[in-house]
Design a protein around this motif. Structure first.
Motif, PDB file in Angstrom:
ATOM      1  N   ASP A   2       0.831  -1.198   0.000  1.00  0.00           N
ATOM      2  CA  ASP A   2       0.000   0.000   0.000  1.00  0.00           C
ATOM      3  C   ASP A   2       0.867   1.250   0.000  1.00  0.00           C
ATOM      4  O   ASP A   2       1.579   1.529   0.942  1.00  0.00           O
ATOM      5  N   LEU A   3       0.840   1.983  -1.104  1.00  0.00           N
ATOM      6  CA  LEU A   3       1.537   3.261  -1.182  1.00  0.00           C
ATOM      7  C   LEU A   3       0.556   4.286  -1.726  1.00  0.00           C
ATOM      8  O   LEU A   3       0.735   4.839  -2.805  1.00  0.00           O
ATOM      9  N   SER A   4      -0.497   4.523  -0.996  1.00  0.00           N
ATOM     10  CA  SER A   4      -1.572   5.388  -1.470  1.00  0.00           C
ATOM     11  C   SER A   4      -1.241   6.850  -1.205  1.00  0.00           C
ATOM     12  O   SER A   4      -1.417   7.347  -0.125  1.00  0.00           O
ATOM     13  N   VAL A   5      -0.716   7.515  -2.239  1.00  0.00           N
ATOM     14  CA  VAL A   5      -0.310   8.909  -2.139  1.00  0.00           C
ATOM     15  C   VAL A   5      -1.536   9.807  -2.252  1.00  0.00           C
ATOM     16  O   VAL A   5      -2.445   9.520  -3.009  1.00  0.00           O
ATOM     17  N   GLN A   6      -1.554  10.944  -1.547  1.00  0.00           N
ATOM     18  CA  GLN A   6      -2.731  11.789  -1.579  1.00  0.00           C
ATOM     19  C   GLN A   6      -2.401  13.268  -1.542  1.00  0.00           C
ATOM     20  O   GLN A   6      -2.832  13.991  -0.670  1.00  0.00           O
ATOM     21  N   PRO A   7      -1.537  13.786  -2.485  1.00  0.00           N
ATOM     22  CA  PRO A   7      -1.349  15.206  -2.409  1.00  0.00           C
ATOM     23  C   PRO A   7      -1.992  16.042  -3.510  1.00  0.00           C
ATOM     24  O   PRO A   7      -2.388  17.145  -3.256  1.00  0.00           O
ATOM     25  N   ARG A   8      -2.072  15.565  -4.795  1.00  0.00           N
ATOM     26  CA  ARG A   8      -2.480  16.473  -5.865  1.00  0.00           C
ATOM     27  C   ARG A   8      -3.417  15.780  -6.857  1.00  0.00           C
ATOM     28  O   ARG A   8      -3.341  14.573  -7.053  1.00  0.00           O
ATOM     29  N   ALA A   9      -4.266  16.541  -7.529  1.00  0.00           N
ATOM     30  CA  ALA A   9      -5.208  15.969  -8.477  1.00  0.00           C
ATOM     31  C   ALA A   9      -4.720  16.180  -9.905  1.00  0.00           C
ATOM     32  O   ALA A   9      -4.025  17.141 -10.205  1.00  0.00           O
ATOM     33  N   ARG A  10      -5.126  15.310 -10.812  1.00  0.00           N
ATOM     34  CA  ARG A  10      -4.666  15.391 -12.195  1.00  0.00           C
ATOM     35  C   ARG A  10      -5.052  16.714 -12.850  1.00  0.00           C
ATOM     36  O   ARG A  10      -4.337  17.227 -13.694  1.00  0.00           O
ATOM     37  N   ARG A  11      -6.205  17.244 -12.480  1.00  0.00           N
ATOM     38  CA  ARG A  11      -6.674  18.452 -13.157  1.00  0.00           C
ATOM     39  C   ARG A  11      -5.912  19.696 -12.719  1.00  0.00           C
ATOM     40  O   ARG A  11      -6.052  20.747 -13.320  1.00  0.00           O
ATOM     41  N   VAL A  12      -5.123  19.629 -11.669  1.00  0.00           N
ATOM     42  CA  VAL A  12      -4.346  20.774 -11.210  1.00  0.00           C
ATOM     43  C   VAL A  12      -3.006  20.786 -11.930  1.00  0.00           C
ATOM     44  O   VAL A  12      -2.305  19.777 -11.982  1.00  0.00           O
ATOM     45  N   ALA A  13      -2.661  21.940 -12.529  1.00  0.00           N
ATOM     46  CA  ALA A  13      -1.441  22.019 -13.334  1.00  0.00           C
ATOM     47  C   ALA A  13      -0.220  22.195 -12.439  1.00  0.00           C
ATOM     48  O   ALA A  13       0.461  23.209 -12.465  1.00  0.00           O
ATOM     49  N   ARG A  14       0.042  21.193 -11.624  1.00  0.00           N
ATOM     50  CA  ARG A  14       1.219  21.186 -10.773  1.00  0.00           C
ATOM     51  C   ARG A  14       1.837  19.801 -10.844  1.00  0.00           C
ATOM     52  O   ARG A  14       1.133  18.798 -11.009  1.00  0.00           O
ATOM     53  N   PHE A  45       3.807   2.466  14.850  1.00  0.00           N
ATOM     54  CA  PHE A  45       4.480   1.819  13.725  1.00  0.00           C
ATOM     55  C   PHE A  45       4.422   0.299  13.849  1.00  0.00           C
ATOM     56  O   PHE A  45       4.155  -0.425  12.879  1.00  0.00           O
ATOM     57  N   ARG A  46       4.694  -0.205  15.045  1.00  0.00           N
ATOM     58  CA  ARG A  46       4.694  -1.654  15.237  1.00  0.00           C
ATOM     59  C   ARG A  46       3.286  -2.236  15.163  1.00  0.00           C
ATOM     60  O   ARG A  46       3.098  -3.391  14.773  1.00  0.00           O
ATOM     61  N   ARG A  47       2.290  -1.441  15.527  1.00  0.00           N
ATOM     62  CA  ARG A  47       0.908  -1.901  15.447  1.00  0.00           C
ATOM     63  C   ARG A  47       0.381  -1.862  14.010  1.00  0.00           C
ATOM     64  O   ARG A  47      -0.210  -2.823  13.526  1.00  0.00           O
ATOM     65  N   ASP A  48       0.613  -0.746  13.311  1.00  0.00           N
ATOM     66  CA  ASP A  48       0.017  -0.543  11.993  1.00  0.00           C
ATOM     67  C   ASP A  48       0.920  -1.000  10.854  1.00  0.00           C
ATOM     68  O   ASP A  48       0.424  -1.327   9.770  1.00  0.00           O
ATOM     69  N   GLY A  49       2.241  -0.950  11.076  1.00  0.00           N
ATOM     70  CA  GLY A  49       3.172  -1.429  10.060  1.00  0.00           C
ATOM     71  C   GLY A  49       3.347  -0.535   8.858  1.00  0.00           C
ATOM     72  O   GLY A  49       3.846  -0.993   7.816  1.00  0.00           O
ATOM     73  N   VAL A  50       2.968   0.750   8.957  1.00  0.00           N
ATOM     74  CA  VAL A  50       3.115   1.648   7.817  1.00  0.00           C
ATOM     75  C   VAL A  50       3.616   3.018   8.268  1.00  0.00           C
ATOM     76  O   VAL A  50       3.343   3.454   9.386  1.00  0.00           O
ATOM     77  N   LEU A  51       4.340   3.683   7.373  1.00  0.00           N
ATOM     78  CA  LEU A  51       4.688   5.097   7.522  1.00  0.00           C
ATOM     79  C   LEU A  51       3.638   5.871   6.735  1.00  0.00           C
ATOM     80  O   LEU A  51       3.652   5.861   5.500  1.00  0.00           O
ATOM     81  N   ARG A  52       2.733   6.521   7.430  1.00  0.00           N
ATOM     82  CA  ARG A  52       1.631   7.189   6.747  1.00  0.00           C
ATOM     83  C   ARG A  52       2.095   8.473   6.045  1.00  0.00           C
ATOM     84  O   ARG A  52       1.836   8.663   4.864  1.00  0.00           O
ATOM     85  N   ASN A  53       2.751   9.353   6.783  1.00  0.00           N
ATOM     86  CA  ASN A  53       3.122  10.660   6.245  1.00  0.00           C
ATOM     87  C   ASN A  53       4.646  10.785   6.216  1.00  0.00           C
ATOM     88  O   ASN A  53       5.287  10.739   7.266  1.00  0.00           O
ATOM     89  N   PRO A  54       5.240  10.932   5.044  1.00  0.00           N
ATOM     90  CA  PRO A  54       6.702  10.966   4.971  1.00  0.00           C
ATOM     91  C   PRO A  54       7.281  12.240   5.569  1.00  0.00           C
ATOM     92  O   PRO A  54       6.676  13.320   5.448  1.00  0.00           O
ATOM     93  N   LEU A 245       0.841   8.371   2.481  1.00  0.00           N
ATOM     94  CA  LEU A 245       1.629   7.574   1.549  1.00  0.00           C
ATOM     95  C   LEU A 245       1.523   6.091   1.890  1.00  0.00           C
ATOM     96  O   LEU A 245       1.487   5.234   1.012  1.00  0.00           O
ATOM     97  N   ASN A 246       1.502   5.791   3.185  1.00  0.00           N
ATOM     98  CA  ASN A 246       1.314   4.418   3.674  1.00  0.00           C
ATOM     99  C   ASN A 246       2.384   3.460   3.157  1.00  0.00           C
ATOM    100  O   ASN A 246       2.093   2.402   2.603  1.00  0.00           O
ATOM    101  N   ALA A 247       3.647   3.826   3.370  1.00  0.00           N
ATOM    102  CA  ALA A 247       4.768   2.962   2.979  1.00  0.00           C
ATOM    103  C   ALA A 247       4.964   1.876   4.026  1.00  0.00           C
ATOM    104  O   ALA A 247       5.126   2.184   5.210  1.00  0.00           O
ATOM    105  N   PRO A 248       4.938   0.592   3.642  1.00  0.00           N
ATOM    106  CA  PRO A 248       5.067  -0.499   4.617  1.00  0.00           C
ATOM    107  C   PRO A 248       6.430  -0.501   5.300  1.00  0.00           C
ATOM    108  O   PRO A 248       7.475  -0.400   4.649  1.00  0.00           O
ATOM    109  N   LEU A 249       6.443  -0.621   6.609  1.00  0.00           N
ATOM    110  CA  LEU A 249       7.700  -0.627   7.349  1.00  0.00           C
ATOM    111  C   LEU A 249       8.526  -1.868   7.046  1.00  0.00           C
ATOM    112  O   LEU A 249       9.763  -1.810   7.036  1.00  0.00           O
TER     113      LEU A 249
END
Length: 290
Positions: A2-14, A45-54, A245-249
């Motif tokens: 799971d690497l679900s990124v959530q910062p920007r939308a396709r329609r935004v010119a960035r 971290f040990r409970r959820d096993g992910v780095l949510r926000n880098p 981002l949900n990067a697995p530990l």
């Protein structure tokens, strides 16, 4: 994975944010981690096993690659907790310190009184803290602006300067000694504005602690010399910050090379982008589930 990124939308010119995999040993902190928050993060971290926000980083110098060495602007607690959790790499968001939208400011601390033992009295008794009393809070603020003091205390009896304050590296030692007088034993409120009367009406009796404004080049220099400010003083505002981002530990702690992990991260982010799985919020946002 799971690497679900959530910062920007396709329609935004960035463009997409810059995400890199960096060895833990390549990261430099400019502030001390908070032991209590680190402990909670290790448990999470040990409970959820992910780095949510880098964590958010910048290269240590102009022209340097972040993979070689980077300064953590935001995320000292996460980096420290990841080390304790056994991660060998970390996924970070890389920003440019030259970007004017990446702003640096300084928090003030409002420290609640406890048992009638005023912070100014504890500071005056500390052999590590040179002090000098002044009559007005405005005078103390002006002295800080000239970098003639390391911090100022404002209470019902007036103001007290903690100093001197010319060299940022020397200032860190004074500030650590000052913050240690209240960080673990008193209620501390981080604020960006407000006078003593207003804050006392809101939080009760206390002392306003004012710190100098630091420059970006001073933060880089401080980290390069292994100096660290106390936690909760610097405040970086990062436009387009990456969340969830949900990067697995387990993956960050695996024996895969940095290059292999970077290729996987790039592919995962590109896929999310193609599938419209990235959302960008242009407006300031309130989150009620933090």
């Amino acid at each position: 994975m799971d690497l679900s990124v959530q910062p920007r939308a396709r329609r935004v010119a960035r463009p997409l944010p810059v995400l890199r995999i960096i060895e833990m040993t390549r990261l430099r902190l400019h502030e001390e981690p908070d032991p209590l928050r680190v402990e909670r993060l290790v448990t999470a971290f040990r409970r959820d096993g992910v780095l949510r926000n880098p964590p958010v980083v910048v290269p240590t110098s102009a022209g340097a690659r972040p993979e070689e060495s980077a300064v953590v602007l935001d995320g000292a607690n996460r980096v420290t907790a990841l080390r304790e959790a056994g991660a060998t790499h970390v996924a970070v968001q890389v920003v440019s310190y030259d970007d004017p939208e990446v702003s640096l400011s300084t928090w003030r601390h409002f420290v609640g009184e406890r048992d009638g033992d005023a912070l100014r009295d504890r500071a005056a008794r500390s052999p590590a803290l040179p002090t000098a009393s002044v009559k007005r809070a405005g005078e103390a603020v002006d002295t800080l602006a000239r970098r003639a003091a390391a911090a100022a205390l404002v209470d019902g009896r007036g103001a007290m300067l903690i100093g001197p304050g010319a060299d940022p590296l020397a200032v860190t030692g004074l500030l650590r000694a000052l913050v240690a007088l209240y960080q673990q034993t008193h209620h501390v409120y981080r604020i960006d504005r407000g006078d003593l009367e207003t804050l006392s009406n809101e939080y009760g009796p206390g002392t306003l602690v004012i710190f100098p404004e630091f420059r970006k080049d001073e933060i880089l220099s401080l980290a390069a010399r292994n100096g660290r400010l106390p936690t909760g003083i610097t405040r970086h505002l990062i436009p387009g910050r990456v969340l969830r981002l949900n990067a697995p530990l387990a993956w960050l702690a695996s024996r895969e090379t940095t290059a292999a992990k970077q290729r996987y991260l790039d592919a995962a982010v590109a896929q999310r982008w193609r599938e419209h799985g990235v959302r960008y919020y242009a407006e300031p946002t309130y989150l009620f589930d933090e």
